[in-house]
Motif scaffolding. Structure first.
Motif, PDB file in Angstrom:
ATOM      1  N   ALA A 223       0.824  -1.205   0.000  1.00  0.00           N
ATOM      2  CA  ALA A 223       0.000   0.000   0.000  1.00  0.00           C
ATOM      3  C   ALA A 223       0.863   1.262   0.000  1.00  0.00           C
ATOM      4  CB  ALA A 223      -0.927  -0.008   1.212  1.00  0.00           C
ATOM      5  N   ILE A 224       1.948   1.244   0.792  1.00  0.00           N
ATOM      6  CA  ILE A 224       2.847   2.397   0.825  1.00  0.00           C
ATOM      7  C   ILE A 224       3.509   2.591  -0.539  1.00  0.00           C
ATOM      8  CG2 ILE A 224       4.958   3.303   1.860  1.00  0.00           C
ATOM      9  CD1 ILE A 224       4.172   1.906   4.454  1.00  0.00           C
ATOM     10  N   ASP A 225       3.959   1.494  -1.135  1.00  0.00           N
ATOM     11  CA  ASP A 225       4.602   1.577  -2.447  1.00  0.00           C
ATOM     12  C   ASP A 225       3.637   2.127  -3.505  1.00  0.00           C
ATOM     13  OD1 ASP A 225       6.913   0.842  -4.242  1.00  0.00           O
ATOM     14  OD2 ASP A 225       5.340  -0.409  -5.133  1.00  0.00           O
ATOM     15  N   LYS A 226       2.407   1.698  -3.452  1.00  0.00           N
ATOM     16  CA  LYS A 226       1.406   2.165  -4.401  1.00  0.00           C
ATOM     17  C   LYS A 226       1.147   3.655  -4.235  1.00  0.00           C
ATOM     18  CE  LYS A 226      -3.311   1.212  -5.982  1.00  0.00           C
ATOM     19  NZ  LYS A 226      -4.524   0.365  -5.750  1.00  0.00           N
ATOM     20  N   ALA A 227       1.077   4.114  -2.982  1.00  0.00           N
ATOM     21  CA  ALA A 227       0.824   5.529  -2.715  1.00  0.00           C
ATOM     22  C   ALA A 227       1.978   6.397  -3.210  1.00  0.00           C
ATOM     23  CB  ALA A 227       0.599   5.748  -1.219  1.00  0.00           C
ATOM     24  N   VAL A 228       3.218   5.911  -3.015  1.00  0.00           N
ATOM     25  CA  VAL A 228       4.388   6.676  -3.463  1.00  0.00           C
ATOM     26  C   VAL A 228       4.403   6.779  -4.981  1.00  0.00           C
ATOM     27  CG1 VAL A 228       6.899   6.663  -3.588  1.00  0.00           C
ATOM     28  CG2 VAL A 228       5.759   6.136  -1.431  1.00  0.00           C
ATOM     29  N   ALA A 230       1.859   6.601  -7.023  1.00  0.00           N
ATOM     30  CA  ALA A 230       0.761   7.453  -7.460  1.00  0.00           C
ATOM     31  C   ALA A 230       1.111   8.922  -7.283  1.00  0.00           C
ATOM     32  CB  ALA A 230      -0.511   7.111  -6.694  1.00  0.00           C
ATOM     33  N   ALA A 231       1.815   9.236  -6.182  1.00  0.00           N
ATOM     34  CA  ALA A 231       2.191  10.630  -5.930  1.00  0.00           C
ATOM     35  C   ALA A 231       3.211  11.117  -6.959  1.00  0.00           C
ATOM     36  CB  ALA A 231       2.758  10.771  -4.524  1.00  0.00           C
ATOM     37  N   ARG A 232       4.071  10.238  -7.427  1.00  0.00           N
ATOM     38  CA  ARG A 232       5.071  10.640  -8.412  1.00  0.00           C
ATOM     39  C   ARG A 232       4.444  10.907  -9.789  1.00  0.00           C
ATOM     40  NH1 ARG A 232      10.045   6.383  -7.180  1.00  0.00           N
ATOM     41  NH2 ARG A 232      10.802   7.404  -5.264  1.00  0.00           N
ATOM     42  N   ARG A 233       3.355  10.197 -10.077  1.00  0.00           N
ATOM     43  CA  ARG A 233       2.739  10.360 -11.385  1.00  0.00           C
ATOM     44  C   ARG A 233       1.919  11.641 -11.500  1.00  0.00           C
ATOM     45  NH1 ARG A 233       1.802   4.656 -11.008  1.00  0.00           N
ATOM     46  NH2 ARG A 233      -0.290   5.082 -10.210  1.00  0.00           N
ATOM     47  N   LYS A 234       1.463  12.175 -10.386  1.00  0.00           N
ATOM     48  CA  LYS A 234       0.615  13.364 -10.411  1.00  0.00           C
ATOM     49  C   LYS A 234       1.450  14.598 -10.771  1.00  0.00           C
ATOM     50  CE  LYS A 234      -2.838  11.794  -7.093  1.00  0.00           C
ATOM     51  NZ  LYS A 234      -3.481  12.095  -5.792  1.00  0.00           N
ATOM     52  N   PRO A 235       0.912  15.518 -11.638  1.00  0.00           N
ATOM     53  CA  PRO A 235       1.634  16.764 -11.947  1.00  0.00           C
ATOM     54  C   PRO A 235       1.658  17.682 -10.742  1.00  0.00           C
ATOM     55  CG  PRO A 235      -0.537  16.793 -12.930  1.00  0.00           C
ATOM     56  CD  PRO A 235      -0.354  15.400 -12.380  1.00  0.00           C
ATOM     57  N   SER A 236       2.655  18.515 -10.695  1.00  0.00           N
ATOM     58  CA  SER A 236       2.777  19.437  -9.577  1.00  0.00           C
ATOM     59  C   SER A 236       1.674  20.479  -9.608  1.00  0.00           C
ATOM     60  CB  SER A 236       4.140  20.137  -9.611  1.00  0.00           C
ATOM     61  OG  SER A 236       4.222  21.111  -8.612  1.00  0.00           O
ATOM     62  N   LYS A 237       1.154  20.859  -8.471  1.00  0.00           N
ATOM     63  CA  LYS A 237       0.099  21.867  -8.359  1.00  0.00           C
ATOM     64  C   LYS A 237       0.647  23.232  -7.962  1.00  0.00           C
ATOM     65  CE  LYS A 237      -3.639  18.647  -7.312  1.00  0.00           C
ATOM     66  NZ  LYS A 237      -4.734  18.323  -6.386  1.00  0.00           N
ATOM     67  N   ARG A 238       1.952  23.313  -7.862  1.00  0.00           N
ATOM     68  CA  ARG A 238       2.520  24.608  -7.501  1.00  0.00           C
ATOM     69  C   ARG A 238       2.333  25.589  -8.652  1.00  0.00           C
ATOM     70  NH1 ARG A 238       7.379  25.153  -7.413  1.00  0.00           N
ATOM     71  NH2 ARG A 238       8.029  23.242  -8.498  1.00  0.00           N
ATOM     72  N   LYS A 239       2.004  26.751  -8.306  1.00  0.00           N
ATOM     73  CA  LYS A 239       1.826  27.802  -9.315  1.00  0.00           C
ATOM     74  C   LYS A 239       3.182  28.423  -9.646  1.00  0.00           C
ATOM     75  CE  LYS A 239      -2.928  29.008  -8.242  1.00  0.00           C
ATOM     76  NZ  LYS A 239      -3.871  30.078  -7.865  1.00  0.00           N
ATOM     77  N   VAL A 240       3.512  28.371 -10.923  1.00  0.00           N
ATOM     78  CA  VAL A 240       4.803  28.895 -11.371  1.00  0.00           C
ATOM     79  C   VAL A 240       4.543  30.156 -12.175  1.00  0.00           C
ATOM     80  CG1 VAL A 240       6.893  28.439 -12.678  1.00  0.00           C
ATOM     81  CG2 VAL A 240       5.734  26.584 -11.448  1.00  0.00           C
ATOM     82  N   LYS A 241       5.181  31.197 -11.789  1.00  0.00           N
ATOM     83  CA  LYS A 241       4.990  32.473 -12.475  1.00  0.00           C
ATOM     84  C   LYS A 241       5.975  32.592 -13.643  1.00  0.00           C
ATOM     85  CE  LYS A 241       3.192  35.120  -8.600  1.00  0.00           C
ATOM     86  NZ  LYS A 241       3.339  36.349  -7.781  1.00  0.00           N
ATOM     87  N   ARG A 242       5.412  32.888 -14.766  1.00  0.00           N
ATOM     88  CA  ARG A 242       6.253  33.148 -15.937  1.00  0.00           C
ATOM     89  C   ARG A 242       6.049  34.607 -16.361  1.00  0.00           C
ATOM     90  NH1 ARG A 242       5.004  29.009 -20.524  1.00  0.00           N
ATOM     91  NH2 ARG A 242       2.965  29.992 -20.174  1.00  0.00           N
ATOM     92  N   VAL A 243       7.098  35.234 -16.629  1.00  0.00           N
ATOM     93  CA  VAL A 243       7.026  36.640 -17.058  1.00  0.00           C
ATOM     94  C   VAL A 243       7.067  36.665 -18.582  1.00  0.00           C
ATOM     95  CG1 VAL A 243       8.097  38.904 -16.984  1.00  0.00           C
ATOM     96  CG2 VAL A 243       8.184  37.386 -14.978  1.00  0.00           C
ATOM     97  N   ALA A 244       6.007  37.185 -19.125  1.00  0.00           N
ATOM     98  CA  ALA A 244       5.917  37.232 -20.590  1.00  0.00           C
ATOM     99  C   ALA A 244       6.934  38.233 -21.137  1.00  0.00           C
ATOM    100  CB  ALA A 244       4.509  37.652 -21.010  1.00  0.00           C
ATOM    101  N   GLU A 245       7.277  38.039 -22.403  1.00  0.00           N
ATOM    102  CA  GLU A 245       8.218  38.949 -23.021  1.00  0.00           C
ATOM    103  C   GLU A 245       7.592  40.324 -23.175  1.00  0.00           C
ATOM    104  OE1 GLU A 245       9.434  37.307 -26.648  1.00  0.00           O
ATOM    105  OE2 GLU A 245      10.483  35.590 -25.751  1.00  0.00           O
ATOM    106  N   GLY A 246       8.384  41.244 -23.045  1.00  0.00           N
ATOM    107  CA  GLY A 246       7.895  42.621 -23.186  1.00  0.00           C
ATOM    108  C   GLY A 246       7.383  43.148 -21.876  1.00  0.00           C
ATOM    109  N   ASP A 247       6.537  44.153 -21.962  1.00  0.00           N
ATOM    110  CA  ASP A 247       5.995  44.809 -20.785  1.00  0.00           C
ATOM    111  C   ASP A 247       4.637  44.237 -20.376  1.00  0.00           C
ATOM    112  OD1 ASP A 247       7.295  47.942 -21.959  1.00  0.00           O
ATOM    113  OD2 ASP A 247       8.215  46.417 -20.666  1.00  0.00           O
ATOM    114  N   GLY A 248       4.225  43.129 -21.004  1.00  0.00           N
ATOM    115  CA  GLY A 248       2.900  42.610 -20.688  1.00  0.00           C
ATOM    116  C   GLY A 248       2.823  42.075 -19.267  1.00  0.00           C
TER     117      GLY A 248
END
Length: 254
Positions: A223-228, A230-248
């Motif tokens: 069960a522990i192995d399965k949970a680990v 599954a957690a690795r397969r999920k995409p990260s939910k952290r919000k990453v800020k990208r600064v667009a080119e220019g002044d936008g």
């Protein structure tokens, strides 16, 4: 040999040679029965207190254990007195046998179907017939043998016990099983320790609990192995800020 007073057998007083003891006579009981051409259960050797090499040999005419002991006096349903010895049948020579119940703990053991329950119920019935005795009957097996005692016992339980929340019924044997399972999980508990706790001479039953623990441990690990994974397969939910080119304005991607 002469006939005994009861007329049910013959007896003789024997003086063994000097150096021979009563213990030697007891060990030779089987050989004595063979020499007399009778069953071993018909031969009785009784110590003579006057000398350790002297004993009385009594031989029954018939196998005493093949004969009934007759009707118990408890069938008269007369009031009993717990302070007096309880009748418990007859011995091999027809003498009455009684058992003191006060201040004693009594353990009855025998092979299956040899009368253990009948013997225990006889003593319980003697206690039940005393109007001043408060009788508690606990039968962990839950079989019908003791059910009638619910009519006379002050407290009784037959095989089932309520939990504290009053929702689940458990057999007393389930509590033993749970206790042994928990004991087998204790750090350092060996197979010999589990056998001693269970009161078993064979390791077969103790191995069942250890096997159950191995299966449980493997299930937890899976069960522990399965949970680990599954957690690795999920995409990260952290919000990453990208600064667009220019002044936008800045864009957020998840």
């Amino acid at each position: 040999m002469a006939r005994d007073a009861s007329g049910t057998g013959s007896q003789v007083s024997i003086d063994l040679p000097y150096g021979k003891t009563f213990d030697d006579a007891v060990k030779a009981r089987g050989a004595i029965a063979s020499g007399l051409d009778v069953a071993v259960s018909q031969v009785f050797i009784t110590r003579d207190p006057s000398s350790h090499r002297r004993h009385t040999l009594w031989v029954a005419d018939r196998d005493p254990l093949a004969q009934g002991a007759g009707r118990t006096p408890l069938l008269r349903c007369k009031p009993t007195d717990i302070w007096q010895p309880a009748p418990f049948g007859l011995d091999e020579r027809g003498n009455k046998v009684s058992v003191d119940l006060m201040w004693n703990s009594i353990l009855i053991g025998a092979q299956p179907r040899q009368g253990k329950t009948f013997a225990a119920r006889s003593l319980a019935l003697y206690a039940a017939l005393d109007p001043y005795v408060k009788l508690t009957v606990l039968d962990g097996g839950g079989k019908p043998d003791w059910r009638k005692f619910s009519l006379v016992a002050d407290r009784y339980a037959f095989g089932l016990a309520m939990t504290r929340i009053g929702a689940v019924r458990l057999h007393f044997h389930d509590l033993r099983h749970t206790g042994n399972t928990l004991a087998s999980r204790a750090p350092g508990a060996s197979l010999r320790d589990i056998m001693a706790r269970m009161g078993h001479d064979s390791p077969r039953a103790a191995l069942i609990y250890q096997h159950a623990n191995r299966e449980a441990d493997q299930g937890i690990a899976d069960a522990i192995d399965k949970a680990v994974k599954a957690a690795r397969r999920k995409p990260s939910k952290r919000k990453v800020k990208r600064v667009a080119e220019g002044d936008g304005p800045a864009a957020e991607a998840s």
